[in-house]
Scaffold this motif. Sequence first.
Motif, PDB file in Angstrom:
ATOM      1  N   GLY A 216       0.798  -1.206   0.000  1.00  0.00           N
ATOM      2  CA  GLY A 216       0.000   0.000   0.000  1.00  0.00           C
ATOM      3  C   GLY A 216       0.835   1.262   0.000  1.00  0.00           C
ATOM      4  O   GLY A 216       2.078   1.236   0.022  1.00  0.00           O
ATOM      5  N   PRO A 217       0.174   2.431  -0.016  1.00  0.00           N
ATOM      6  CA  PRO A 217       0.902   3.709  -0.046  1.00  0.00           C
ATOM      7  C   PRO A 217       1.746   3.948   1.201  1.00  0.00           C
ATOM      8  O   PRO A 217       2.720   4.691   1.156  1.00  0.00           O
ATOM      9  N   GLU A 218       1.375   3.329   2.330  1.00  0.00           N
ATOM     10  CA  GLU A 218       2.172   3.540   3.528  1.00  0.00           C
ATOM     11  C   GLU A 218       3.565   2.909   3.395  1.00  0.00           C
ATOM     12  O   GLU A 218       4.555   3.459   3.893  1.00  0.00           O
ATOM     13  N   ILE A 219       3.680   1.780   2.678  1.00  0.00           N
ATOM     14  CA  ILE A 219       4.994   1.169   2.439  1.00  0.00           C
ATOM     15  C   ILE A 219       5.814   2.035   1.492  1.00  0.00           C
ATOM     16  O   ILE A 219       7.019   2.236   1.689  1.00  0.00           O
ATOM     17  N   LEU A 220       5.157   2.577   0.467  1.00  0.00           N
ATOM     18  CA  LEU A 220       5.852   3.459  -0.465  1.00  0.00           C
ATOM     19  C   LEU A 220       6.378   4.697   0.251  1.00  0.00           C
ATOM     20  O   LEU A 220       7.533   5.115   0.043  1.00  0.00           O
ATOM     21  N   GLN A 221       5.568   5.271   1.124  1.00  0.00           N
ATOM     22  CA  GLN A 221       6.012   6.445   1.873  1.00  0.00           C
ATOM     23  C   GLN A 221       7.163   6.095   2.815  1.00  0.00           C
ATOM     24  O   GLN A 221       8.097   6.883   2.988  1.00  0.00           O
ATOM     25  N   ARG A 222       7.127   4.915   3.377  1.00  0.00           N
ATOM     26  CA  ARG A 222       8.201   4.471   4.260  1.00  0.00           C
ATOM     27  C   ARG A 222       9.518   4.342   3.503  1.00  0.00           C
ATOM     28  O   ARG A 222      10.583   4.753   4.002  1.00  0.00           O
ATOM     29  N   VAL A 223       9.451   3.788   2.284  1.00  0.00           N
ATOM     30  CA  VAL A 223      10.660   3.659   1.464  1.00  0.00           C
ATOM     31  C   VAL A 223      11.181   5.040   1.081  1.00  0.00           C
ATOM     32  O   VAL A 223      12.395   5.302   1.138  1.00  0.00           O
ATOM     33  N   GLN A 224      10.306   5.938   0.701  1.00  0.00           N
ATOM     34  CA  GLN A 224      10.719   7.277   0.297  1.00  0.00           C
ATOM     35  C   GLN A 224      11.373   8.037   1.448  1.00  0.00           C
ATOM     36  O   GLN A 224      12.377   8.724   1.259  1.00  0.00           O
TER      37      GLN A 224
END
Length: 378
Positions: free
Chosen positions: A89-97
């Motif tokens: 989800g977007p929360e994983i993408l934000q975590r990577v960023q």
Amino acid sequence: MPRVALTVALNPVTKATLEHLVRAPSTPQGLALRSRIVLAAAAGQPDQQIAAALQIPAVTAGKWRRCFASKGLDGLQDAPRSGRPPKHGPEILQRVQMRVCQQPKYYSRWSVRTLAEDLGLPASTVHQMLVASDLQPHRIRTFPFSPDPDFEAKLLDIVGLCLNPQENALVLCVDEKTGIQALDRTQPLLPLGAKKPRSWTNEYVRHGTQTLLAALEIASGEVVAHVKQRRTSVNFLRFMNDVVAAFPQRELHAILDNLNIHKKEAAQRWLKRHPRAHFHYTPTHASWTNMAECFFSILGKRGLSQSVHTSKRQLKEFLLNYIAPNNENPKPFAWTKGPEKLRRIIEATTQYQAAHPRKPRKRRRKARTREETHTTKN
């Protein structure tokens, strides 16, 4: 009651388009098959006959007949598909960023594998997210902020010379490339072969250095060059004499850096003796404004990076032989930084200078006069 097949009528343009899709080798196979179905339907064939001839189910033939009858050629295209739902989800993408923008504890920078190990995610997933976010932790760009208080005026002066020179004026970028080493290898080189790169031993022998003085003409890309032992004021002024002689009857505008031999009294006296020549100095820490640096960069990559020279004389001949073909078919350098980019550079430099004011230089203590020395001794 059996379903009645829709009648398909084609105008000459649509028929020619469908026949081209069938014949063209670049047409996707699915689109070519649908074009054959429509052409057969326009010829009056029923769905069962079309299906038997093309070895497809009858429902497929009926489906594309109806799609074409309702939407025309657009009906033969694939409908948009949602695709597989994202695994993260977007929360994983934000975590990577967020994590990739932070400094790692034990490394100078993140790699895909070290970042994936830190986050506990597959490396392929991290790589896809970095690509989608246009984040490249492996890259680094250099930038210099100029402390020159006259940065804007000098920059605009040089850009104006390069883009809009005065009538009958010749703009030259002049610079020196010092410390060019004549390097020889201690063992013979191995030539390029199939599946084998060109190779040499990592041991080398130094045979001295040479200095290349070059004047690049902006409009044509022609280069006037000297190869000298050292970079001195005498060599520089002799070189400028040849530059003036190479372009007679022209007003010369030379773009130079702030080296002392370009600005000292000898250079100023030379300018008085040559009223057709004018010096324009680049801002401090802004060597990118001098296009001679671009020429030196190309020379280093194409000519010097894998060259072998057994003496300084051989290195000198190599440099002059490299420049000679360039002057036979010169190519001008184009200024790529437009008004918007220059405006951003000027604004960023102004902000930097405001946040980091230059400290005044400490004055050297003057030597005491003879009277003071004599009084002190007494």
